[in-house]
Design an enzyme around this catalytic site. Structure first.
Site, PDB file in Angstrom:
ATOM      1  N   GLY A 186     -43.941 -22.949 -34.111  1.00 52.39           N
ATOM      2  CA  GLY A 186     -43.943 -23.083 -32.618  1.00 52.39           C
ATOM      3  C   GLY A 186     -43.680 -21.927 -31.857  1.00 52.39           C
ATOM      4  O   GLY A 186     -44.298 -21.963 -30.637  1.00 52.39           O
TER       5      GLY A 186
ATOM      6  N   SER B 281     -44.784 -33.108 -38.963  1.00 54.96           N
ATOM      7  CA  SER B 281     -43.740 -32.943 -38.135  1.00 54.96           C
ATOM      8  C   SER B 281     -44.183 -31.817 -37.209  1.00 54.96           C
ATOM      9  O   SER B 281     -43.070 -31.471 -36.352  1.00 54.96           O
ATOM     10  CB  SER B 281     -42.389 -32.852 -38.907  1.00 54.96           C
ATOM     11  OG  SER B 281     -42.652 -31.856 -39.788  1.00 54.96           O
ATOM     12  N   ASN B 282     -44.870 -30.857 -37.677  1.00 55.92           N
ATOM     13  CA  ASN B 282     -45.214 -29.671 -36.811  1.00 55.92           C
ATOM     14  C   ASN B 282     -45.907 -29.786 -35.605  1.00 55.92           C
ATOM     15  O   ASN B 282     -45.755 -29.032 -34.732  1.00 55.92           O
ATOM     16  CB  ASN B 282     -45.678 -28.406 -37.565  1.00 55.92           C
ATOM     17  CG  ASN B 282     -45.318 -28.098 -38.990  1.00 55.92           C
ATOM     18  OD1 ASN B 282     -45.989 -27.886 -40.152  1.00 55.92           O
ATOM     19  ND2 ASN B 282     -44.007 -28.184 -39.063  1.00 55.92           N
TER      20      ASN B 282
ATOM     21  N   HIS C  17     -45.932 -31.615 -32.871  1.00 55.82           N
ATOM     22  CA  HIS C  17     -45.428 -31.797 -31.529  1.00 55.82           C
ATOM     23  C   HIS C  17     -45.483 -30.598 -30.796  1.00 55.82           C
ATOM     24  O   HIS C  17     -45.080 -30.446 -29.550  1.00 55.82           O
ATOM     25  CB  HIS C  17     -44.367 -32.738 -31.442  1.00 55.82           C
ATOM     26  CG  HIS C  17     -43.086 -32.039 -31.750  1.00 55.82           C
ATOM     27  ND1 HIS C  17     -42.620 -31.598 -32.910  1.00 55.82           N
ATOM     28  CD2 HIS C  17     -42.114 -32.045 -30.762  1.00 55.82           C
ATOM     29  CE1 HIS C  17     -41.482 -30.824 -32.613  1.00 55.82           C
ATOM     30  NE2 HIS C  17     -41.210 -31.026 -31.312  1.00 55.82           N
TER      31      HIS C  17
ATOM     32  N   LYS D  32     -50.685 -22.467 -42.830  1.00 62.20           N
ATOM     33  CA  LYS D  32     -50.534 -22.167 -41.351  1.00 62.20           C
ATOM     34  C   LYS D  32     -51.250 -20.802 -40.796  1.00 62.20           C
ATOM     35  O   LYS D  32     -51.706 -20.685 -39.796  1.00 62.20           O
ATOM     36  CB  LYS D  32     -49.066 -21.974 -41.095  1.00 62.20           C
ATOM     37  CG  LYS D  32     -48.421 -23.228 -41.226  1.00 62.20           C
ATOM     38  CD  LYS D  32     -46.918 -23.275 -40.406  1.00 62.20           C
ATOM     39  CE  LYS D  32     -46.163 -24.486 -40.520  1.00 62.20           C
ATOM     40  NZ  LYS D  32     -44.889 -24.354 -39.924  1.00 62.20           N
TER      41      LYS D  32
ATOM     42  N   CYS E 298     -34.654 -26.797 -36.988  1.00 62.17           N
ATOM     43  CA  CYS E 298     -35.301 -27.772 -35.883  1.00 62.17           C
ATOM     44  C   CYS E 298     -35.242 -29.147 -36.492  1.00 62.17           C
ATOM     45  O   CYS E 298     -35.280 -30.065 -36.044  1.00 62.17           O
ATOM     46  CB  CYS E 298     -36.766 -27.418 -35.561  1.00 62.17           C
ATOM     47  SG  CYS E 298     -36.933 -26.123 -34.749  1.00 62.17           S
TER      48      CYS E 298
ATOM     49  N   CYS F  66     -25.097 -39.269 -45.132  1.00 61.15           N
ATOM     50  CA  CYS F  66     -25.654 -38.386 -44.223  1.00 61.15           C
ATOM     51  C   CYS F  66     -27.109 -38.182 -44.377  1.00 61.15           C
ATOM     52  O   CYS F  66     -27.660 -39.148 -45.006  1.00 61.15           O
ATOM     53  CB  CYS F  66     -24.892 -37.024 -44.442  1.00 61.15           C
ATOM     54  SG  CYS F  66     -25.154 -35.944 -46.019  1.00 61.15           S
TER      55      CYS F  66
END
Length: 467
Positions: free
Chosen positions: A89, A117-118, A120, A134, A244, A421
């Protein structure tokens, strides 16, 4: 009939291949066009006598006329090598603006691959690049943006063993990572190699930025700027460190911080060596989308004389760094997977689901201790939500056997309490707390679902969205 998933994968592969070919063709075209303009310049009646090539005057025209850049600054940018550690990000916008500005060599460090999930917030990646490294994805993006910037790909995570070899090749370093261990390691390497460091972070709706080790100077001198250890001598408590994936992040927030990192790096390079020996006063820039003030600046003090990395008595050396003598994981106190409950105090997701199927009316409580935002996305039917952060701040309504608010009065004293959880860590801590509160009788089972909601998705219900 061929499964849709297989067909989709084939189409994604074909699209990725076609896009790669298109990027390469565009890159070749840009190089040929630049060569064409150079040949046009060489064909002039008089030899080309200007410091930049014709295509560079055209490409960088809007920043060349800035007083703080000019031709001299652009030449420095063209000659500079900048390292971006982290292609996520922060790294995506930072690298894009550095490439766009004409940095000569752009190093990219990251060992991860692109995930859905990256997307956005990591704006240089795309859906067709899911599963791609990446650094390759970001390098392709930057090369397509500016083929005259040379992108060097380091498809690995930065470690004490490889840090010196990688960092030494660059003039300025950008820390675009999201973990304390990486931050201290990068800072130490920059101190030892005398490289200025632009560090930023972002979580939820807030961010912070600071320029460190500027100007760079040997350890033990007061001529250099503070390092990360000077500002944060002690790492944050392990329980307070959130990724994140746990705390969440708003895309534009991390984008703003990444753009600011690129801005600070460009200022460092384009300005050239400082004309005054005076050390600039460091400041910490705070960004928040909440409240009346979006940006706040805090003045920071200079180097700490007792700093482990840059202080007068520092014993940190490149040899010690490369040999692994500095244990960053131990220093940051990062917790290993929680193992608090005994095996007989835990139940698998499959066993819990079978119990509900065999005894649908069984009296019990399932307590979901994820934060409310996670709980509202998906939960196990019948679960009661009491966030773990709430449990940490309060006594949950009960002491010494008193009944907390979430425990129904009609529940039998021996009815079991199960805790779930996200991945099975916080649930163990909560279950231990309830045991210490002596809720109900000794016959009552208090335990957790091993593996949390991740295990529930894998073993019971694959349709639920797991975040």
């Amino acid at each position: 009939m061929e499964p849709a998933s297989s067909r989709a994968e084939q189409l994604r592969s074909r699209i990725a291949k076609a896009e790669a070919e298109l990027r390469e063709l565009r890159s070749q075209l840009s190089r040929v066009e630049a060569q064409e303009k150079e040949e046009e310049a060489s064909g002039l009646d008089s030899p080309w006598k200007w410091p930049l090539q014709p295509h560079e005057y055209e490409r960088y025209a809007r920043q060349l006329i800035l007083p703080h850049v000019g031709v001299a600054g652009q030449v420095r940018l063209k000659s500079a090598a900048v390292l971006v550690i982290g292609a996520g990000g922060l790294g995506c916008p930072a690298a894009a603006y550095l490439a766009g500005a004409g940095v000569g060599v752009l190093g990219l460090v990251d060992g991860d691959v692109v995930e859905a999930s990256n997307l956005h917030r990591q704006v240089a990646h795309s859906h067709t690049k899911i599963g791609m490294k990446k650094v390759d994805s970001l390098a392709d993006y930057c090369t397509n943006l500016n083929p005259h910037t040379s992108c060097v790909r380091h498809a690995t995570h930065l470690t004490p063993e490889n840090a010196a070899d990688i960092v030494s090749k660059y003039d300025v370093v950008l820390d675009c990572t999201d973990h304390p261990t990486s931050r201290y390691l990068i800072s130490d390497a920059c101190v030892l190699l005398q490289k200025p460091l632009v560090s930023a972070s972002a979580l939820r709706t807030d961010g912070q930025l600071i320029v460190l080790n500027n100007p760079p100077a040997p350890s033990g001198t007061k001529d250099g700027g503070p390092c990360y250890r000077c500002v944060f001598p002690r790492p944050p408590p392990p329980d307070s460190v959130q990724s994140c994936g746990e705390g969440g992040i708003l895309g534009p927030v991390v984008g703003v911080m990444g753009v600011l990192q690129a801005l600070e790096a460009l200022k460092l390079v384009a300005a050239g060596p400082p004309s005054s020996p005076e050390v600039p006063a460091p400041s910490l820039l705070l960004f928040s989308t909440a409240g009346a003030s979006t940006f706040r600046s805090m003045r920071m003090r200079g180097r700490r004389p007792d700093c482990f990395a840059c202080g007068t008595s520092s014993s940190l050396t490149l040899g010690a760094l490369q040999s692994g003598m500095v244990d960053y994981v131990l220093f940051c106190g990062l917790r290993s997977p929680v193992r608090i409950l005994a095996p007989d105090e835990r139940i698998t997701a499959t066993a819990y689901n079978n119990m509900l199927t065999d005894k649908p009316g069984l009296a019990h409580v399932l307590l979901d201790v994820r934060e409310r935002e996670h709980y509202t996305i998906a939960s196990i039917p019948g679960a009661v939500n009491v966030p773990f952060s709430t449990l940490q701040r309060t006594d949950t309504g009960g002491k010494d056997g008193a009944r907390p608010d979430w425990l129904p009065e009609s529940l039998p004293a021996d009815a079991p309490i199960y805790v779930v959880c996200r991945v099975g860590n916080d649930s163990q801590l909560a279950a231990r707390k309830f045991k210490e509160m002596r809720l109900g009788s000794d016959r009552r089972f208090i335990g957790d679902i091993r593996g949390g909601m991740e295990a529930w998705k894998q073993e019971v219900d694959r349709t639920i969205p797991f975040i």
